[in-house]
Structure formats: C-alpha cells, structure tokens
Enzyme design. Structure first.
Site, PDB file in Angstrom:
ATOM      1  N   GLU A 133     -10.028  10.433 -24.194  1.00 13.31           N
ATOM      2  CA  GLU A 133      -9.105  11.021 -23.553  1.00 13.31           C
ATOM      3  C   GLU A 133      -7.712  11.001 -24.619  1.00 13.31           C
ATOM      4  OE1 GLU A 133      -7.446   8.292 -20.518  1.00 13.31           O
ATOM      5  OE2 GLU A 133      -8.060   6.607 -21.702  1.00 13.31           O
TER       6      GLU A 133
ATOM      7  N   ASP B  98      -8.499   7.403 -13.749  1.00 15.61           N
ATOM      8  CA  ASP B  98      -7.288   7.347 -14.466  1.00 15.61           C
ATOM      9  C   ASP B  98      -7.528   7.245 -16.136  1.00 15.61           C
ATOM     10  OD1 ASP B  98      -4.224   7.879 -14.305  1.00 15.61           O
ATOM     11  OD2 ASP B  98      -4.166   5.545 -14.990  1.00 15.61           O
TER      12      ASP B  98
ATOM     13  N   HIS C 195      -3.956   8.701 -17.167  1.00 15.04           N
ATOM     14  CA  HIS C 195      -3.586   7.175 -17.571  1.00 15.04           C
ATOM     15  C   HIS C 195      -2.040   6.965 -16.956  1.00 15.04           C
ATOM     16  CE1 HIS C 195      -5.346   4.442 -20.825  1.00 15.04           C
ATOM     17  NE2 HIS C 195      -4.193   3.898 -20.204  1.00 15.04           N
TER      18      HIS C 195
ATOM     19  N   ARG D 161     -10.165   1.026 -18.546  1.00 20.37           N
ATOM     20  CA  ARG D 161     -10.566   1.769 -19.934  1.00 20.37           C
ATOM     21  C   ARG D 161     -11.650   2.755 -19.872  1.00 20.37           C
ATOM     22  NH1 ARG D 161      -6.247   0.308 -20.590  1.00 20.37           N
ATOM     23  NH2 ARG D 161      -5.342  -1.068 -22.407  1.00 20.37           N
TER      24      ARG D 161
END
Length: 329
Positions: free
Chosen positions: A263, A258, A295, A234
């Site tokens: 985001e 990621d 993500h 996260r």
C-alpha cells in the site's frame, strides 16, 4: 529553539500542528510535502529533529544520513515503528519517540465500521440506490449479535474493539501474550482457538518478525467457513496472495481492510489518474465482499489533536532531557 523538519505534510497535519504549536514557542516547525527517505533526509541539514509518519522510510540509509547531519531526534507522529531501524538509531545515540495511544477508539470504531459495511454490503447498496436500483440481491448479511468476535492483540486499540464487540452482544475471545486484566468479559484463548472459533476476526497486533504474515494459507484453513476478517493494524500481518486465494475459495463472508501489503505508494495520495504498478488493490477490489479504505482508521479530529500534542510534548521532553515513556527502545 528546537528546529524540526516535518516530512510528508498534508494540509490537515499542518493545520493541526500549527494550532497546537502556539503553546510551544521554543519549537520551530518547517513543513514539506516530501516523504522521508535516504534522498530527502539530506534536506534536514541545519535542523535538530525530523518528524515522520507511518509510510516514511526511516531505515538504515536514512538514519545514516540523518546522523551525518547531526540530527538527534526522530519524532514519529504514529504508534507503529516497524519502518524505523531502531538498532541503527541506538548505535548513533539518536532518540526515537512515538505517539503510542493517540485515539484507540478512532481506530477501533473504524474497524467496526469496516466489519459492518463489508458484512451488510453497504458499499454496494450505496452505489445501487444512487442509480435507482432498490433490489436486494447479493446484499444478504449476518447478525453480529450472539456471534463470536476474536481479537488478536488486546492493547489499547484491541481493547477498544473488544468493548465495541461486547456492546453488540457478541461473545468476545482474544489472543495476546499479555492478557489485559481490565477486559473481564473477554476469554483469552490460544491463537489456534481464536482462529477456529471466531465469526468476526479483527487484527490489532504490531508487525514484528513473529507476526509477519500471521494470516496465511495455513491459518486461514483453521478459520470457520464464512468468517469476517478485519485488519486496521499493518498490511504485512496478512499474506495477500493467500487472502485472495481464501476469498476465491469462499472461505470469507466479508473482508474489511484499512491496510494491505504494497500500500505504501497509495497511502494518502490521489492516484486516480495513475496506472497502478501493482494489481493487488485491483484484485482485492474486484471482490464484492471486500471493502478497502486508505489507512484512515486514525483519521478523526480528536486523534489529530492528540497526535499533535503528544508529538510536541515529546519534542519538549527531549529538549529538557526528560523521559516520557514514549521513547522507542
């Protein structure tokens, strides 16, 4: 018939769920592209359940609207639930169900891919060679073999990452409040020791009040100089401003992300023609030793298939009054 309104639909979501839904004739799914939030929640009138993803807003106001409409079930087609007001859902006796382990290996493999790409500057090499530039300046990496991998959080994904690191010939240490007895090759240490000893540090813990900004100026100071940091969990685990400060101070040899703070509007969207409101992404991408993906750690055929099947099984169990263990309490 259980009617589900499916929010934030992408083509791959619909394809995967429609293939699986053939085996569940008592479940009707309608798909829409809009994310779930307080405004779009009103579109769920007449449905029994909604299905949301990790970037949807299932906070207090959204749940209040869903309750007014008589929605009894919130299906999360993801493992995380930090975007859901669980207490408000409990107050309204709404069931929240998730997919806790769709494919731990998918996320762990992506974490290792990020570590390798950032370490060996493969992202730079790819562009360079396409332009017929075969020089090696700025490409120097480090061996993972016989280095120390620190895993923060050894649930299913963290355990899978630990196994990958061990397969690379790394010494694996970890921090978790609940050690995994299956990982007999892992030495559990305090968080401070994991930060101090790790050459590769990979985050695999949930985002909670205790882990919010776990990686910050103070914890970064505890790390080795030249550490490689990977986050596929996260974005809120890492305080971005402090991370950027650490990168500029050359504390990090490489960083693979990621997920990252702020985001939300970027996730799974094509914003190539937009002027970005936040400079976070641009600031991070300005560093040659940073690799960012969107993500996509979960994004494999096997994971999508598992997400679809478990979500539909959750819906079926709810309709039948059964408990699966996937309920968020």
């Amino acid at each position: 018939m259980l009617k589900i309104l499916f929010y934030d639909t992408k083509s791959y979501d619909q394809d995967s769920f429609e293939r699986k839904n053939k085996a569940y004739p008592k479940i009707q799914i309608d798909y829409m592209k809009s994310e779930l939030n307080p405004s779009t929640a009103r579109l769920a009138k007449g449905y029994d359940a909604v299905c949301a993803f990790v970037n949807c807003d299932v906070g207090t106001k959204t749940i209040e609207v869903l309750h007014e409409l008589g929605i009894g079930l919130i299906l999360l087609r993801c493992a995380g639930f930090n975007n859901v007001d669980i207490e408000k859902a409990k107050e309204y006796k709404m069931k929240v169900m998730r997919v806790p382990g769709y494919s731990p290996e998918a996320v762990a493999e992506h974490a290792m891919a990020l570590a390798l790409v950032a370490n060996r500057r493969i992202h730079k090499a790819y562009v360079r060679v396409r332009e017929n530039d075969f020089s090696l300046g700025g490409m120097l990496g480090v061996n993972f073999y016989e280095k120390t991998a620190g895993i923060i959080g050894t649930g299913k994904i963290g355990a899978a990452m630990a196994r990958l690191c061990y397969g690379f010939g790394m010494k694996v240490i970890a921090y978790d409040m609940y050690p995994n007895p299956e990982l007999d090759f892992v030495k559990y240490e305090s968080l401070d020791e994991v930060l101090k000893q790790s050459d590769l540090l990979s985050l695999h813990c949930p985002l909670t009040e205790d882990t919010y900004h776990l990686i910050n100026r103070e914890t970064i100071k505890q790390m080795k100089d030249g550490v490689i940091l990977v986050n596929t969990s996260r974005g809120g685990l890492v305080k971005t401003d402090d991370l950027i400060e650490g990168i500029r101070a050359r504390k990090f040899f490489a960083v693979g992300l990621d997920v990252y703070e702020e985001e939300k509007r970027n996730v799974y969207e094509d914003r190539s023609d937009d002027i970005m409101e936040s400079s976070v992404t641009a600031r991070l991408l300005s560093f040659p030793n940073v690799v960012i993906t969107s993500h996509q750690g979960f994004f494999t055929e096997e994971a999508l298939s598992a997400i679809s099947e478990v979500t539909l099984e959750n819906a079926t169990a709810y309709k039948q009054g059964k408990v699966t263990g996937n309920e968020v309490e």
